[in-house]
Scaffold this motif. Structure first.
Motif, PDB file in Angstrom:
ATOM      1  N   LEU A 246       0.851  -1.186   0.000  1.00  0.00           N
ATOM      2  CA  LEU A 246       0.000   0.000   0.000  1.00  0.00           C
ATOM      3  C   LEU A 246       0.886   1.235   0.000  1.00  0.00           C
ATOM      4  N   GLY A 247       0.664   2.121  -0.965  1.00  0.00           N
ATOM      5  CA  GLY A 247       1.535   3.276  -1.102  1.00  0.00           C
ATOM      6  C   GLY A 247       0.793   4.592  -1.019  1.00  0.00           C
ATOM      7  N   GLU A 248       1.528   5.610  -0.618  1.00  0.00           N
ATOM      8  CA  GLU A 248       1.029   6.982  -0.597  1.00  0.00           C
ATOM      9  C   GLU A 248       2.076   7.887  -1.217  1.00  0.00           C
ATOM     10  N   ASP A 249       1.608   8.832  -2.025  1.00  0.00           N
ATOM     11  CA  ASP A 249       2.523   9.717  -2.742  1.00  0.00           C
ATOM     12  C   ASP A 249       1.903  11.099  -2.768  1.00  0.00           C
ATOM     13  N   GLY A 250       2.735  12.130  -2.653  1.00  0.00           N
ATOM     14  CA  GLY A 250       2.193  13.475  -2.744  1.00  0.00           C
ATOM     15  C   GLY A 250       3.152  14.519  -2.237  1.00  0.00           C
ATOM     16  N   GLY A 251       2.812  15.765  -2.570  1.00  0.00           N
ATOM     17  CA  GLY A 251       3.613  16.877  -2.117  1.00  0.00           C
ATOM     18  C   GLY A 251       3.185  18.161  -2.788  1.00  0.00           C
ATOM     19  N   PRO A 252       3.739  19.295  -2.332  1.00  0.00           N
ATOM     20  CA  PRO A 252       3.339  20.602  -2.870  1.00  0.00           C
ATOM     21  C   PRO A 252       4.086  20.940  -4.153  1.00  0.00           C
ATOM     22  N   GLY A 253       3.523  21.877  -4.890  1.00  0.00           N
ATOM     23  CA  GLY A 253       4.150  22.358  -6.110  1.00  0.00           C
ATOM     24  C   GLY A 253       3.693  23.764  -6.432  1.00  0.00           C
ATOM     25  N   THR A 254       4.453  24.444  -7.292  1.00  0.00           N
ATOM     26  CA  THR A 254       4.108  25.793  -7.738  1.00  0.00           C
ATOM     27  C   THR A 254       4.366  25.908  -9.238  1.00  0.00           C
ATOM     28  N   ASP A 290       6.875  12.936  -1.814  1.00  0.00           N
ATOM     29  CA  ASP A 290       7.384  11.822  -1.008  1.00  0.00           C
ATOM     30  C   ASP A 290       6.485  10.617  -1.223  1.00  0.00           C
ATOM     31  N   GLU A 291       7.092   9.430  -1.379  1.00  0.00           N
ATOM     32  CA  GLU A 291       6.333   8.210  -1.598  1.00  0.00           C
ATOM     33  C   GLU A 291       6.755   7.157  -0.584  1.00  0.00           C
ATOM     34  N   THR A 292       5.776   6.544   0.042  1.00  0.00           N
ATOM     35  CA  THR A 292       6.050   5.482   1.005  1.00  0.00           C
ATOM     36  C   THR A 292       5.217   4.255   0.659  1.00  0.00           C
ATOM     37  N   PHE A 293       5.826   3.078   0.818  1.00  0.00           N
ATOM     38  CA  PHE A 293       5.148   1.808   0.592  1.00  0.00           C
ATOM     39  C   PHE A 293       5.134   1.016   1.887  1.00  0.00           C
ATOM     40  N   PRO A 304      11.320   1.345  -0.040  1.00  0.00           N
ATOM     41  CA  PRO A 304      10.005   1.567   0.577  1.00  0.00           C
ATOM     42  C   PRO A 304       9.717   3.037   0.850  1.00  0.00           C
ATOM     43  N   VAL A 305      10.768   3.826   1.032  1.00  0.00           N
ATOM     44  CA  VAL A 305      10.629   5.266   1.247  1.00  0.00           C
ATOM     45  C   VAL A 305      11.451   5.968   0.168  1.00  0.00           C
ATOM     46  N   SER A 306      10.801   6.849  -0.580  1.00  0.00           N
ATOM     47  CA  SER A 306      11.506   7.569  -1.643  1.00  0.00           C
ATOM     48  C   SER A 306      10.866   8.938  -1.821  1.00  0.00           C
ATOM     49  N   GLY A 307      11.552   9.759  -2.554  1.00  0.00           N
ATOM     50  CA  GLY A 307      11.034  11.100  -2.797  1.00  0.00           C
ATOM     51  C   GLY A 307      11.791  11.772  -3.914  1.00  0.00           C
TER      52      GLY A 307
END
Length: 743
Positions: A246-254, A290-293, A304-307
């Protein structure tokens, strides 16, 4: 898009003659200073002359307004004018095009989205900017809708533009029309739960003697936060689940974008015109993710942890000179020369850890690409033969591009990264010549015949792959015809036969590898293929159209394409990593059926309400010979799309909305690969208040159903098992307010 020279129709001819007669009558009529020298006229003769002049003026106005390129041009096309483009106060061209019948947009309408006709993406739909392809790296989402004069959607190819248009062509025309002493300022603000954006548009135009000028400036800036969740599953050959992540990914941008479009028009004494149009586009985009599995069971991924943090800077400058000369014989030469400069640069930082069996990742990747080019286009139109609009033209250009890539370990700068330094250069030369004729066989029947020869030569050279050459040339005969049925007010049929193609893009030819962080069957590396051949297509289009009132249309159209040397991306294991590469894989066939209706309510019932209604449905099918069924259709083709819209006006108040439906479903990409896209339902609404002729407020809402985007990819290894990756990106409602002021 002006794919063919518009026919000289009886209504336009009558309008021109009437206008000439009216002008002559006004010049011949005595003015006040010479009234004494004029022959006396009786009251009856004066009334008769005044009545005739009045009737002539009304006739000119009616004829001019009655011309409709959708109905009257032999070449089938849809023209989206500036009022339609700005109706919803959109900040993205993608949002404008998703409401056009027969056009769909993949993704969320931001970076990485694709514009599609007949449901086909991946380069089958040709996108032009002022009749020319934009250079690599130019992003349509950085183009402000306010800088666009009109959008032309061409369903069948023409000789005047490149025939790299298997699905069709969308030509985006930047603002050209100059209105005397026009000063306009628009400012907008948009809000969503995950994003905000603001911008300003300024337009200044005026005339000084034989010179007219216009300056259009757009500035917009925004910030956002993108998030997504993913589920990765593994199954053995018996169908038992052996792994779950199960993974989650996300972060801010402009993002910040600037569009600047100065335009100068000179009209000389002999009637020649010279136009200079400059376009400057600057975009800065940055995002951190940032992405975590979380491995529920089974083997964990490599990281498992990347960004990743990425900053992109794109700069595009284009200058165009257009000269138009009319000959005494009635012929016209329209010649254009243009040059451009484009620079794309990025700075990416990547990290990965969390798996003791794999070393930590800490990369920095710098890329820089510079592209320069010049082109020339021209067309000579002859009016020597009555009933014919014969034209000859050319279209040629040459461009060069240099790319540099630097990869390093940002924690250990002195460490040598394998293949960390890579430079490659490329050049593209193209030449096309064409001839076309639009022949009014009878007042009800017109035929367009054209032929275009187009050759492309691409050369690439890199430190890791040597020198590669790709050459292709295509002769495209084209035919379109329009027949207005006798004994009917507005019934007509169309038919077209076209020969089109798709040449391999530069990035798909360069054998330079892009590395995936968590390499797998569903997240492979990618590499180009210098041996790709162009895809060739033979197409047939037919349509029946019924016009029964002003602005009222019913249309049904069908099309088919047979594609040779179809290109698809195949994922293979090279002994160390999974790699996706494009390759030619036999033939494919695609079919389409489209229904469209639009009409004011007063066309079907006796009412004074200003309510305009519109609807369209598009159904697409395809098969790929080299892929077993079921679901062996062209990758990512949209099988079904529909739009439903309405606009209501009462006094200074206008409201409207559009509902867009886009079906998804499973696709078998190859023997081993599968993909899936979810259904999309979008609802957009707008309201416009005109306080006075110089001040108005526009409020619009987008994605009001807040539907999520879901994509899924699977890879099956016979006798071993399968792997599936499903990604969900949440949707968010947004609202925009635009204040428009004229001075």
């Amino acid at each position: 898009m002006p794919t063919a020279v518009p026919p000289l129709r009886p209504t336009l001819l009558a309008a021109a003659l009437s206008l000439a007669f009216s002008v002559h009558a006004q010049q011949a009529a005595p003015d006040k200073d010479h009234a004494a020298d004029a022959a006396p006229m009786t009251r009856a003769e004066a009334d008769k002359t005044q009545k005739a002049q009045k009737m002539q003026t009304v006739e000119v106005k009616g004829a001019a307004e009655s011309y409709d390129p959708r109905r009257d041009d032999t070449a089938s096309k849809i023209v989206v004018n500036h009022d339609e483009i700005t109706k919803y106060g959109d900040t993205s061209v993608f949002d404008v095009l998703k409401r056009v019948p027969g056009v769909t947009v993949s993704g969320s309408g931001g970076r990485g989205s694709e514009i599609r006709m007949r449901g086909l993406g991946a380069g089958y739909t040709q996108i032009l900017l002022n009749g020319e392809r934009a250079p690599a790296g130019f992003s349509l989402d950085s183009l402000a809708p306010d800088s666009i004069e009109r959008i032309e959607v061409l369903r069948a190819a023409s000789a005047e533009y490149s025939t790299q248009s298997i699905a069709g062509t969308i030509n985006i025309i930047l603002k050209k029309t100059i209105k005397t002493a026009q000063r306009e300022v628009k400012t907008h603000y948009g809000y969503a739960s995950n994003a905000q954006n603001r911008g300003v548009n300024a337009l200044l135009s005026d005339k000084a003697g034989q010179l007219s000028y216009s300056v259009n400036l757009n500035l917009f800036r925004g910030h956002f936060t993108n998030t997504s969740t993913s589920t990765e599953e593994f199954f053995d050959a018996a169908g038992n689940r052996t792994g779950l992540r199960l993974g989650e990914d996300g972060g801010p941008g402009t993002f910040t974008a600037i569009n600047l479009g100065p335009r100068l028009n000179w009209t000389f004494k002999n009637g020649d015109t010279l136009t200079s149009q400059t376009f400057v586009n600057i975009l800065h985009f940055s995002q951190h993710g940032d992405e975590t599995f979380d491995t529920v069971y089974g083997q964990p991924p490599a990281y498992p942890v990347s960004g990743q943090s990425v900053a992109n800077d794109n700069r595009f400058f284009r200058e165009e000179l257009n000269w138009v000369h009319k000959f005494a014989s009635g012929g016209k030469l329209d010649a254009k020369a243009s040059a451009f400069f484009a620079n794309t640069a990025s700075d990416s930082w990547r990290y990965g850890d969390g798996n003791p069996a794999v070393g930590d990742l800490h990369d920095r990747i710098l890329t820089d690409g510079v592209e320069r080019g010049a082109s020339s286009q021209g067309k000579y139109t002859s009016a020597r033969w009555e009933g014919h609009a014969l034209a000859f033209g050319w279209d040629g250009g040459y461009s060069t591009r240099g790319d540099a890539r630097r990869e390093s370990d940002y924690l250990r700068p002195d460490t040598v990264v394998p293949d960390g330094i890579e430079d490659y250069d490329s050049s593209l030369a193209r030449l096309a010549v064409y001839a076309q004729d639009e022949w009014n066989v009878t007042p009800r029947w017109s035929v367009y015949l054209g032929a275009r020869w187009e050759g492309i030569r691409i050369r690439t050279a890199g430190e890791s792959f040597g020198v590669g050459h790709s050459r292709s040339s295509v002769l495209s005969p084209l035919m379109q015809t329009l027949y207005k049925l006798p004994d009917t007010k507005g019934d007509q049929v169309r038919f077209a036969i076209t020969r089109t193609y798709r040449a391999p893009g530069l990035q798909s030819l360069i054998p330079s590898r892009n590395i995936s962080v968590n390499n797998s069957q569903t997240e492979p590396d990618s590499i180009g293929n210098p041996n790709l051949k162009p895809e060739l297509a033979l197409g047939f289009d037919a349509a029946y159209e019924h016009y029964w009132a002003e602005g009222a249309l019913l249309s049904v159209s069908g099309s088919t394409r047979r594609i040779e040397d179809y290109t698809r991306n195949l994922t293979v294991f090279d002994g160390a990593r999974w790699v996706s590469t494009p390759s030619n894989a036999g033939d494919a066939r695609t079919y389409g059926l489209e229904l469209e209706a639009k009409f004011p309510l007063k066309a079907v019932m006796d009412t004074k309400e200003a309510l305009d209604l519109r609807a369209s449905v598009s159904r697409n099918w395809s098969t790929v010979d080299s892929v077993p069924g079921p679901d062996n259709r062209l990758n990512a083709q949209t099988p079904l799309s529909a739009t439903l819209g309405a606009d209501y006006k009462k006094g200074p108040f206008t409201v409207g909305g559009t509902y867009v439906f886009k079906n998804g479903g499973p696709v078998r990409v190859s023997f081993n690969q599968y993909s899936y896209q979810s259904v999309r339902r979008d609802l957009d609404l707008y309201a416009l208040w005109k306080f006075d002729p110089k001040l108005q407020l526009r409020v619009a809402g987008s994605n009001l159903l807040a539907q999520d985007w879901i994509n899924e990819g699977s890879y099956v290894t016979p006798g071993v098992g399968s792997q599936t990756l499903r990604t969900l990106q949440p949707g968010h409602r947004s609202v925009r307010a635009t204040l428009e002021m004229r001075f």
